[in-house]
Design a protein around this motif. Structure first.
Motif, short mmCIF file in Angstrom:
data_model
loop_
_atom_site.label_atom_id
_atom_site.label_comp_id
_atom_site.label_asym_id
_atom_site.label_seq_id
_atom_site.Cartn_x
_atom_site.Cartn_y
_atom_site.Cartn_z
N PHE A 1 57.15 5.01 74.67
CA PHE A 1 57.39 5.15 73.23
C PHE A 1 58.70 5.86 72.93
CE2 PHE A 1 52.91 3.94 72.94
CZ PHE A 1 53.02 2.97 71.97
N LEU A 2 59.17 6.71 73.84
CA LEU A 2 60.50 7.30 73.66
C LEU A 2 61.58 6.22 73.76
CD1 LEU A 2 60.23 10.67 75.62
CD2 LEU A 2 60.50 10.36 73.15
N LYS A 3 61.43 5.35 74.75
CA LYS A 3 62.39 4.26 74.91
C LYS A 3 62.30 3.31 73.72
CE LYS A 3 65.50 2.28 77.44
NZ LYS A 3 66.79 2.93 77.63
N THR A 4 61.11 3.07 73.24
CA THR A 4 60.92 2.21 72.08
C THR A 4 61.59 2.83 70.86
OG1 THR A 4 58.81 1.45 72.97
CG2 THR A 4 59.18 1.07 70.64
N THR B 1 48.09 1.24 66.30
CA THR B 1 47.45 -0.05 66.57
C THR B 1 47.35 -0.36 68.06
OG1 THR B 1 48.31 -0.88 64.48
CG2 THR B 1 47.51 -2.52 66.04
N TYR B 2 48.45 -0.17 68.79
CA TYR B 2 48.53 -0.61 70.18
C TYR B 2 48.50 0.54 71.19
CZ TYR B 2 50.17 -4.77 67.75
OH TYR B 2 50.28 -5.82 66.90
N GLY B 3 48.48 1.76 70.73
CA GLY B 3 48.57 2.91 71.64
C GLY B 3 47.52 2.92 72.72
N ASP C 1 65.65 -0.81 66.70
CA ASP C 1 66.25 -1.95 65.99
C ASP C 1 65.94 -3.28 66.65
OD1 ASP C 1 67.34 -0.05 64.33
OD2 ASP C 1 69.25 0.02 65.41
N LYS C 2 65.58 -3.28 67.94
CA LYS C 2 65.35 -4.53 68.67
C LYS C 2 63.94 -5.07 68.51
CE LYS C 2 68.92 -3.83 72.08
NZ LYS C 2 69.27 -3.88 73.48
N ILE C 3 63.02 -4.26 68.01
CA ILE C 3 61.64 -4.71 67.86
C ILE C 3 61.55 -5.64 66.66
CG2 ILE C 3 59.26 -4.03 67.41
CD1 ILE C 3 59.80 -1.42 68.76
N GLN C 4 60.98 -6.80 66.90
CA GLN C 4 60.78 -7.75 65.82
C GLN C 4 59.35 -7.62 65.33
OE1 GLN C 4 61.69 -11.54 67.49
NE2 GLN C 4 63.84 -11.07 67.80
N LYS C 5 59.20 -7.16 64.10
CA LYS C 5 57.84 -6.96 63.61
C LYS C 5 57.10 -8.27 63.38
CE LYS C 5 59.73 -6.13 59.03
NZ LYS C 5 59.91 -5.16 57.99
N ASP C 6 57.85 -9.39 63.27
CA ASP C 6 57.22 -10.69 63.10
C ASP C 6 56.74 -11.26 64.43
OD1 ASP C 6 57.88 -10.43 60.44
OD2 ASP C 6 59.72 -11.62 60.61
N ILE D 1 60.52 4.26 61.22
CA ILE D 1 59.67 5.19 61.98
C ILE D 1 58.20 4.99 61.58
CG2 ILE D 1 59.15 7.62 62.39
CD1 ILE D 1 61.74 6.78 63.70
N GLN D 2 57.96 4.74 60.30
CA GLN D 2 56.58 4.53 59.84
C GLN D 2 55.97 3.29 60.50
OE1 GLN D 2 59.16 5.10 57.68
NE2 GLN D 2 58.65 7.23 57.22
N GLU D 3 56.77 2.24 60.67
CA GLU D 3 56.26 1.04 61.34
C GLU D 3 55.97 1.33 62.81
OE1 GLU D 3 58.22 -2.62 58.82
OE2 GLU D 3 59.51 -1.51 60.21
N LEU D 4 56.82 2.13 63.44
CA LEU D 4 56.58 2.51 64.83
C LEU D 4 55.28 3.33 64.93
CD1 LEU D 4 57.42 2.61 67.79
CD2 LEU D 4 58.72 4.67 67.25
#
Length: 176
Positions: A39-42, A12-14, A47-52, A3-6
């Motif tokens: 952002f609700l869907k995100t 950053t991107y909002g 789990d599908k977001i790749q931070k790299d 959640i902190q990364e989100l």
């Protein structure tokens, strides 16, 4: 992803995601709803977001998919029970004699408005890649991933979109 990364992605991107939502919908209330739904869907798909990878393109693709689904639903409803919504035409700026700075400013605004109107007239398959490329400054690879189409298709759609814009603007007397 946590959640902190989100929260960091939102920070950053909002702004970019919100401005893209405003562009897609054409008005702020719908854009705000699309932004929240994105952002609700995100959050659901955390789990599908790749931070790299490129999280911005992922967020943009979520917004595009939600927006397309809404448009499909609206179009289905309109085919059953059409709703009328005509936008009133705004009068063009006119002048008498020499042009002042105010008139130049108004003419520039009118030119920008015409380009935006022309862009909105483009079919969705051309308009969205053009917006992602120029407004959001995504690479062709990121656009392809965002729209789930091959890179060659992105390139051809960008080319066709530029051609259509050029034809329309030249027909209206904008020769730049």
């Amino acid at each position: 992803m946590t959640i902190q990364e989100l929260e960091q992605f939102i920070a950053t991107y909002g702004t970019d995601i919100y401005s893209f939502c405003v562009y897609l919908t054409g008005n702020r209330p719908e854009a705000e709803e699309l932004y929240q739904d994105t952002f609700l869907k995100t959050l659901e798909l955390l789990d599908k977001i790749q931070k790299d990878g490129n999280p911005k393109s992922y967020l943009l693709s979520v917004a595009i998919r939600i927006w397309k689904n809404r448009n499909r639903k609206i179009n289905r409803r309109n085919s059953i029970a059409p709703m009328e919504s005509e936008e009133p035409m705004e009068p063009a700026a006119g002048g008498n004699g020499e042009r002042s700075e105010v008139e130049d400013h108004l003419l520039k605004k009118e030119e920008i408005r015409y380009v935006q109107t022309t862009l909105r007239k483009l079919p969705e398959k051309y308009r969205i890649p053009l917006c992602l490329y120029y407004r959001e400054e995504l690479t062709i690879e990121d656009i392809a991933g965002c729209l789930r189409i091959p890179q060659g298709t992105v390139k051809s759609r960008l080319h066709k979109a530029r051609e259509k814009m050029k034809e329309e603007l030249e027909a209206a007397g904008y020769d730049r």
